[in-house]
Design a protein around this motif. Sequence first.
Motif, PDB file in Angstrom:
ATOM      1  N   LEU A 108       0.821  -1.209   0.000  1.00 53.03           N
ATOM      2  CA  LEU A 108       0.000   0.000   0.000  1.00 53.03           C
ATOM      3  C   LEU A 108       0.859   1.265   0.000  1.00 53.03           C
ATOM      4  CD1 LEU A 108      -2.791  -1.173   2.454  1.00 53.03           C
ATOM      5  CD2 LEU A 108      -2.973  -0.888  -0.031  1.00 53.03           C
ATOM      6  N   ARG A 109       1.982   1.237   0.700  1.00 54.33           N
ATOM      7  CA  ARG A 109       2.893   2.378   0.636  1.00 54.33           C
ATOM      8  C   ARG A 109       3.410   2.569  -0.781  1.00 54.33           C
ATOM      9  NH1 ARG A 109       6.467   0.865   5.973  1.00 54.33           N
ATOM     10  NH2 ARG A 109       5.009   1.637   7.559  1.00 54.33           N
ATOM     11  N   TRP A 110       3.801   1.474  -1.397  1.00 52.85           N
ATOM     12  CA  TRP A 110       4.280   1.533  -2.784  1.00 52.85           C
ATOM     13  C   TRP A 110       3.213   2.128  -3.702  1.00 52.85           C
ATOM     14  CZ3 TRP A 110       1.872  -1.834  -6.429  1.00 52.85           C
ATOM     15  CH2 TRP A 110       2.372  -1.721  -7.726  1.00 52.85           C
ATOM     16  N   ALA A 111       1.981   1.679  -3.567  1.00 53.25           N
ATOM     17  CA  ALA A 111       0.915   2.163  -4.439  1.00 53.25           C
ATOM     18  C   ALA A 111       0.656   3.647  -4.254  1.00 53.25           C
ATOM     19  CB  ALA A 111      -0.374   1.367  -4.183  1.00 53.25           C
ATOM     20  N   THR A 112       0.651   4.119  -3.003  1.00 56.04           N
ATOM     21  CA  THR A 112       0.374   5.536  -2.774  1.00 56.04           C
ATOM     22  C   THR A 112       1.538   6.418  -3.206  1.00 56.04           C
ATOM     23  OG1 THR A 112       1.093   5.318  -0.460  1.00 56.04           O
ATOM     24  CG2 THR A 112      -1.266   5.151  -0.897  1.00 56.04           C
ATOM     25  N   GLU A 113       2.754   5.902  -3.149  1.00 59.62           N
ATOM     26  CA  GLU A 113       3.915   6.682  -3.561  1.00 59.62           C
ATOM     27  C   GLU A 113       4.185   6.605  -5.063  1.00 59.62           C
ATOM     28  OE1 GLU A 113       7.182   5.324  -1.206  1.00 59.62           O
ATOM     29  OE2 GLU A 113       6.314   6.034   0.686  1.00 59.62           O
ATOM     30  N   ASN A 114       3.627   5.589  -5.719  1.00 55.97           N
ATOM     31  CA  ASN A 114       3.900   5.355  -7.139  1.00 55.97           C
ATOM     32  C   ASN A 114       2.613   5.047  -7.905  1.00 55.97           C
ATOM     33  OD1 ASN A 114       7.100   5.029  -7.102  1.00 55.97           O
ATOM     34  ND2 ASN A 114       6.300   3.874  -5.360  1.00 55.97           N
ATOM     35  N   PRO A 115       1.638   5.960  -7.888  1.00 55.95           N
ATOM     36  CA  PRO A 115       0.344   5.634  -8.509  1.00 55.95           C
ATOM     37  C   PRO A 115       0.416   5.364 -10.012  1.00 55.95           C
ATOM     38  CG  PRO A 115       0.468   7.968  -7.938  1.00 55.95           C
ATOM     39  CD  PRO A 115       1.638   7.304  -7.285  1.00 55.95           C
ATOM     40  N   THR A 116       1.295   6.073 -10.726  1.00 53.96           N
ATOM     41  CA  THR A 116       1.401   5.834 -12.163  1.00 53.96           C
ATOM     42  C   THR A 116       2.003   4.463 -12.432  1.00 53.96           C
ATOM     43  OG1 THR A 116       1.673   8.198 -12.537  1.00 53.96           O
ATOM     44  CG2 THR A 116       2.263   6.755 -14.350  1.00 53.96           C
ATOM     45  N   HIS A 117       3.040   4.119 -11.701  1.00 56.64           N
ATOM     46  CA  HIS A 117       3.614   2.788 -11.826  1.00 56.64           C
ATOM     47  C   HIS A 117       2.562   1.714 -11.528  1.00 56.64           C
ATOM     48  CE1 HIS A 117       7.451   5.002 -11.545  1.00 56.64           C
ATOM     49  NE2 HIS A 117       7.997   3.947 -12.099  1.00 56.64           N
ATOM     50  N   PHE A 118       1.775   1.949 -10.474  1.00 57.33           N
ATOM     51  CA  PHE A 118       0.723   0.997 -10.109  1.00 57.33           C
ATOM     52  C   PHE A 118      -0.225   0.777 -11.280  1.00 57.33           C
ATOM     53  CE2 PHE A 118      -3.589   0.142  -8.745  1.00 57.33           C
ATOM     54  CZ  PHE A 118      -3.463  -0.837  -7.777  1.00 57.33           C
ATOM     55  N   ALA A 176      -5.776  -5.756  -0.828  1.00 50.41           N
ATOM     56  CA  ALA A 176      -4.822  -4.645  -0.905  1.00 50.41           C
ATOM     57  C   ALA A 176      -4.921  -3.934  -2.250  1.00 50.41           C
ATOM     58  CB  ALA A 176      -3.403  -5.157  -0.669  1.00 50.41           C
ATOM     59  N   TYR A 177      -5.043  -4.699  -3.308  1.00 51.57           N
ATOM     60  CA  TYR A 177      -5.191  -4.111  -4.637  1.00 51.57           C
ATOM     61  C   TYR A 177      -6.437  -3.240  -4.707  1.00 51.57           C
ATOM     62  CZ  TYR A 177      -5.984  -3.850  -9.693  1.00 51.57           C
ATOM     63  OH  TYR A 177      -6.218  -3.410 -10.971  1.00 51.57           O
ATOM     64  N   GLY A 178      -7.517  -3.724  -4.160  1.00 56.02           N
ATOM     65  CA  GLY A 178      -8.766  -2.973  -4.205  1.00 56.02           C
ATOM     66  C   GLY A 178      -8.688  -1.665  -3.434  1.00 56.02           C
ATOM     67  N   LEU A 179      -8.059  -1.672  -2.268  1.00 60.49           N
ATOM     68  CA  LEU A 179      -7.895  -0.436  -1.498  1.00 60.49           C
ATOM     69  C   LEU A 179      -7.136   0.604  -2.313  1.00 60.49           C
ATOM     70  CD1 LEU A 179      -6.945  -1.791   2.053  1.00 60.49           C
ATOM     71  CD2 LEU A 179      -9.100  -0.696   1.388  1.00 60.49           C
ATOM     72  N   ALA A 180      -6.039   0.169  -2.948  1.00 62.62           N
ATOM     73  CA  ALA A 180      -5.236   1.095  -3.746  1.00 62.62           C
ATOM     74  C   ALA A 180      -5.987   1.549  -4.993  1.00 62.62           C
ATOM     75  CB  ALA A 180      -3.916   0.431  -4.134  1.00 62.62           C
ATOM     76  N   ARG A 181      -6.666   0.624  -5.635  1.00 61.81           N
ATOM     77  CA  ARG A 181      -7.383   0.943  -6.871  1.00 61.81           C
ATOM     78  C   ARG A 181      -8.502   1.946  -6.621  1.00 61.81           C
ATOM     79  NH1 ARG A 181      -5.680  -0.471 -11.929  1.00 61.81           N
ATOM     80  NH2 ARG A 181      -6.020   1.741 -12.270  1.00 61.81           N
ATOM     81  N   LEU A 182      -9.211   1.795  -5.514  1.00 59.32           N
ATOM     82  CA  LEU A 182     -10.281   2.737  -5.183  1.00 59.32           C
ATOM     83  C   LEU A 182      -9.755   4.159  -5.099  1.00 59.32           C
ATOM     84  CD1 LEU A 182     -12.309   0.787  -2.481  1.00 59.32           C
ATOM     85  CD2 LEU A 182     -13.188   1.571  -4.683  1.00 59.32           C
ATOM     86  N   TRP A 183      -8.611   4.320  -4.456  1.00 59.70           N
ATOM     87  CA  TRP A 183      -8.027   5.662  -4.338  1.00 59.70           C
ATOM     88  C   TRP A 183      -7.516   6.161  -5.682  1.00 59.70           C
ATOM     89  CZ3 TRP A 183      -2.475   6.750  -4.343  1.00 59.70           C
ATOM     90  CH2 TRP A 183      -2.215   8.122  -4.250  1.00 59.70           C
ATOM     91  N   ILE A 184      -6.753   5.349  -6.379  1.00 53.55           N
ATOM     92  CA  ILE A 184      -6.143   5.779  -7.642  1.00 53.55           C
ATOM     93  C   ILE A 184      -7.206   6.108  -8.676  1.00 53.55           C
ATOM     94  CG2 ILE A 184      -4.782   4.922  -9.600  1.00 53.55           C
ATOM     95  CD1 ILE A 184      -2.955   3.576  -7.485  1.00 53.55           C
ATOM     96  N   ASP A 185      -8.323   5.390  -8.661  1.00 48.58           N
ATOM     97  CA  ASP A 185      -9.405   5.665  -9.614  1.00 48.58           C
ATOM     98  C   ASP A 185     -10.343   6.765  -9.142  1.00 48.58           C
ATOM     99  OD1 ASP A 185      -8.393   3.783 -11.309  1.00 48.58           O
ATOM    100  OD2 ASP A 185      -9.894   2.245 -10.882  1.00 48.58           O
TER     101      ASP A 185
END
Length: 230
Positions: A108-118, A176-185
Amino acid sequence: MTNRNASPRETGASGRYHHGNLVEALIAATIALIEEKGVEKVSVRDVARKAGVSSGAPFRHFASKTALLTAVAEQAISRLTAAVADALAEAGERSPLEQLRAIGRGYLRWATENPTHFQIVSSRTLIDFQSSARLVDENEAIRLLMVDLIERARSCGELSADIDADDLMVTLRGFAYGLARLWIDGHYAEWQVRRPPEEQMMRSLDLFMDRLRKDAGHAGPRANLDGDPG
């Protein structure tokens, strides 16, 4: 955690090519352009222009836009691997279930710090995942680590013995993917999430992980990996 190979947006760099780092410059230019106008509108020619090289220069290393985006995905998974390693180092010799929690926190830290990479590494329509040994191997390493920790958690009594390791591994990954995806989208606003994104993700992860314990119904408050009350 210090970002590795940070994009121009993250470092303030121009992304212009300097002798000896053409591949890195092209990846940085690609990320910057995706953030400016979206991946669908990015072309290899645009990337060359952004990096300050001739229109044919990228093709010395990347035969297509898909190959270029696959290189971005490789950088993404290397950052993810590093983030997971950092989180596990923070967890130290904690129990298997707590090490699983650490993997989730690193993700989750990786996803929030690297949203484009995600976004790029998550989309199998944009990249050629199976053509990249790095993507396949590093992804598999994380999967096997999770399965091993789940088996160890069952063996030591943290998890019920009837929990299937593969089922739980996929569930944890999807959660974990869903938590990050909800924010990024962009869904957090409409769901009235008022906490900072990373804080909310960590709280949700803790809520999920705490329910997994075999004795969850009897356990008292747990101290999380940051030392605060759970």
